[in-house]
Design a protein around this motif. Structure first.
Motif, short mmCIF file in Angstrom:
data_model
loop_
_atom_site.label_atom_id
_atom_site.label_comp_id
_atom_site.label_asym_id
_atom_site.label_seq_id
_atom_site.Cartn_x
_atom_site.Cartn_y
_atom_site.Cartn_z
N THR A 90 88.14 41.09 90.48
CA THR A 90 86.96 41.66 89.83
C THR A 90 85.64 41.36 90.53
O THR A 90 84.58 41.77 90.05
N HIS A 91 85.66 40.68 91.68
CA HIS A 91 84.42 40.31 92.36
C HIS A 91 84.39 40.86 93.79
O HIS A 91 85.37 40.73 94.54
N LYS A 99 74.69 39.48 97.37
CA LYS A 99 75.17 39.16 96.04
C LYS A 99 76.69 39.32 95.92
O LYS A 99 77.32 39.98 96.74
N LEU A 101 79.23 40.87 93.19
CA LEU A 101 79.20 41.76 92.04
C LEU A 101 80.48 41.61 91.22
O LEU A 101 81.58 41.66 91.78
N GLU A 102 80.33 41.45 89.93
CA GLU A 102 81.48 41.45 89.03
C GLU A 102 81.65 42.87 88.50
O GLU A 102 80.69 43.47 88.01
N ASP A 104 83.77 45.92 86.26
CA ASP A 104 84.72 46.39 85.25
C ASP A 104 85.39 47.62 85.86
O ASP A 104 84.78 48.68 85.98
N VAL A 110 79.23 47.67 87.27
CA VAL A 110 78.94 46.27 87.58
C VAL A 110 78.51 45.57 86.30
O VAL A 110 77.59 46.02 85.61
N THR A 111 79.19 44.49 85.97
CA THR A 111 78.91 43.77 84.72
C THR A 111 78.24 42.42 84.95
O THR A 111 77.82 41.77 83.99
N GLY A 112 78.15 41.99 86.20
CA GLY A 112 77.52 40.71 86.49
C GLY A 112 77.15 40.59 87.96
O GLY A 112 77.80 41.20 88.83
N VAL A 113 76.10 39.83 88.24
CA VAL A 113 75.62 39.64 89.61
C VAL A 113 75.28 38.17 89.83
O VAL A 113 74.64 37.55 88.98
N GLU A 114 75.72 37.64 90.97
CA GLU A 114 75.36 36.27 91.33
C GLU A 114 75.13 36.17 92.83
O GLU A 114 75.57 37.04 93.60
#
Length: 299
Positions: A90-91, A99, A101-102, A104, A110-114
């Motif tokens: 999922t990443h 970044k 990206l997470e 779905d 994209v449901t999350g970014v780090e």
């Protein structure tokens, strides 16, 4: 659903066989039709627990296999999902934004970014800049990703300058005209020096027509082009993009040539033969009686 069909036809499917069926339908879903296919497969299988187990991986395989592009939050950019920038199921790595990206996979969002730990390179950035310009000139929508690759264990790396992959993914759909299409291409780039390199491309086009039927057409081609004699790095990178442009244009021209003759040798045999009125013949007795009366009057 699938279960009632199996019982009706005295068939028996194992759970693994059912999973394989789900994976196949989902992975090869036509362009922009993943959610529709998933909805239909859920009804077909009729097993919510099985779908819960297999769907995340199946949608992941669809997205990475077809180079699906997802929008980056708070940005106009899109990132291509592929095996080359995948961290886990999922990443995915976004080298332009730096970044992780997470994603779905079923919703293709994209449901999350780090922040990513990887450090980008100047030559990858230059290649990305040239690739973005190419995409803007030749595609309406879609995305292009430039990803640095490393040799697998046991392989020698003779690419002293840079080795990587350029992925292009684009999908379109016209609901009113009942068709959708996908263009995807992957180019493995191996730059041995500032004057020499090699580009190996895999190009694929998939079109789906579904007006009162279901017709799919898929075309693919592979090429390898050697590059040599460039005067410097800038000329080499330009040659890589020019090579991609030529390969894609030639592939597009070949598809056009094939489609121009389809009306004569392919689609004609699929069409229902109609009388000059362009109406389906009514086989009712009244129609036969009318035909007989008209024939009698002609005499």
């Amino acid at each position: 659903g699938l279960q009632s069909f199996v019982v009706k036809n005295n068939m028996s499917l194992t759970e693994e066989q059912k999973k394989d069926i789900v994976k196949h339908f989902v992975k090869f879903s036509p362009a922009k039709e993943l959610q529709s296919v998933v909805k239909s497969v859920k009804k077909l299988v009729g097993d919510a627990e099985l779908m819960k187990q297999v769907l995340p991986e199946a949608c992941h395989d669809h997205n990475t296999f077809n180079l699906i592009a997802v929008s980056v939050p708070d940005s106009e950019r899109k990132v291509v999902l592929s095996e080359h920038n995948e961290k886990d199921l999922t990443h995915f790595y976004d080298p332009v934004g730096g970044k992780i990206l997470e994603v779905d996979h079923e919703k293709q969002e994209v449901t999350g970014v780090e922040d990513a730990e990887e450090e980008d390179t100047d030559i990858r950035k230059k290649m990305q800049e040239a690739a973005d310009k190419y995409l803007k000139e030749h595609f309406k929508g879609g995305a292009i990703g430039v990803y640095t690759t490393k040799p697998k264990d046991g392989e020698e790396d003779d690419c002293k300058l840079w080795s990587g992959v350029i992925c292009i993914g684009n999908e379109v759909r016209n609901k009113n005209s009942c068709w959708s299409g996908r263009w995807k291409s992957t180019f493995v780039v191996a730059l041995k020096s500032e004057s020499d390199g090699k580009v190996t491309g895999k190009l694929n086009d998939h079109v789906h027509y579904y007006e009162e039927g279901n017709i799919q057409m898929e075309s693919s081609k592979e090429h390898t082009v050697e590059i040599s004699g460039m005067k410097d790095e800038a000329a080499l990178l330009k040659k890589v993009i020019d090579t991609i442009r030529k390969l894609e244009n030639d592939f597009h021209t070949e598809i056009d040539a094939q489609c121009s003759g389809m009306a004569d040798y392919a689609f004609r045999s699929l069409r229902r033969k109609l009388p000059i009125t362009k109406q389906l013949f009514d086989f009712g007795s009244s129609a036969h009686k009318l035909a007989g009366e008209l024939k009698g009057k002609e005499k």
